[in-house]
Design an enzyme around this catalytic site. Structure first.
Site, short mmCIF file in Angstrom:
data_model
loop_
_atom_site.label_atom_id
_atom_site.label_comp_id
_atom_site.label_asym_id
_atom_site.label_seq_id
_atom_site.Cartn_x
_atom_site.Cartn_y
_atom_site.Cartn_z
NE ARG A 39 -2.86 -0.21 3.13
CZ ARG A 39 -2.77 -0.79 4.85
NH1 ARG A 39 -3.23 -2.05 4.68
NH2 ARG A 39 -2.49 -0.09 5.64
CG ASN A 40 4.98 3.15 0.63
OD1 ASN A 40 5.99 3.74 -0.06
ND2 ASN A 40 6.03 3.32 1.45
CB ALA A 41 1.76 5.94 -2.90
CG PHE A 42 8.47 5.18 -3.41
CD1 PHE A 42 9.39 6.08 -3.46
CD2 PHE A 42 9.03 4.16 -4.23
CE1 PHE A 42 10.23 6.94 -3.60
CE2 PHE A 42 10.40 4.99 -5.19
CZ PHE A 42 11.00 6.47 -4.26
CB SER A 140 5.51 7.29 -0.79
OG SER A 140 6.64 6.68 0.22
#
Length: 164
Positions: A39-42, A140
């Site tokens: 789920r990290n948007a990085f 992020s």
């Protein structure tokens, strides 16, 4: 409590933009990969900035694509004690030697900080280093969901101009 350690920097002599996080979370440490939490948007955010969908690539290809785009990665904390993955739980942090890293990157133009912890520690660590644009970015991390993805993407979009 054991000490959690940052990964080695992902840079080369052509790096123009260095993105600094705080310290890898547990999912990243377990996977041995930057920004591995699903789920990290990085990878979506930086992919939009460099004009390539990095999130769909296998990890080694993501790293090579970043290097090809002249983007580097590292963290502001070399090691620290922390239960879980939240920056608020970091204790006894050992700061990474950011000055030494940036001094060895001849084409570096900018340093971007991924989140408040990276900003606070990174800006302090780079005091006295001239000639770099410093950019504070919203985190992020999925732990910082107060801002929408669209708001984060708008803030991160400034990175594209720094590598072209």
């Amino acid at each position: 409590m054991s000490v959690k350690r940052a990964f080695d920097p992902v840079v080369d002599a052509r790096t123009r933009l260095l993105i600094l996080g705080s310290l890898p979370g547990d999912a990243s440490l377990d996977a041995g990969q930057y920004y591995a939490h699903p789920r990290n948007a990085f990878w979506r955010l930086v992919g939009e900035a460099v004009g390539r969908d990095l999130a769909v690539l296998p990890y080694p290809e993501r790293i090579e694509a970043l290097k090809a785009a002249r983007v580097g990665l590292w963290d502001v904390i070399a090691g620290a004690e922390r239960r879980g993955s939240l920056d608020a739980d970091i204790r006894n942090a050992e700061t990474a030697d950011l000055k030494r890293l940036v001094e060895g990157l001849p084409e570096l133009r900018a340093v971007a900080f991924n989140g408040a912890t990276a900003t606070k520690i990174g800006r302090k660590s780079l005091t006295g280093v001239d000639g770099l644009t410093l950019i504070d970015l919203p985190s992020s991390s999925p732990a910082h969901a107060a801002r929408s993805y669209a708001d984060k993407a708008a803030a991160w979009s400034v990175l594209g101009a720094l590598i072209r």
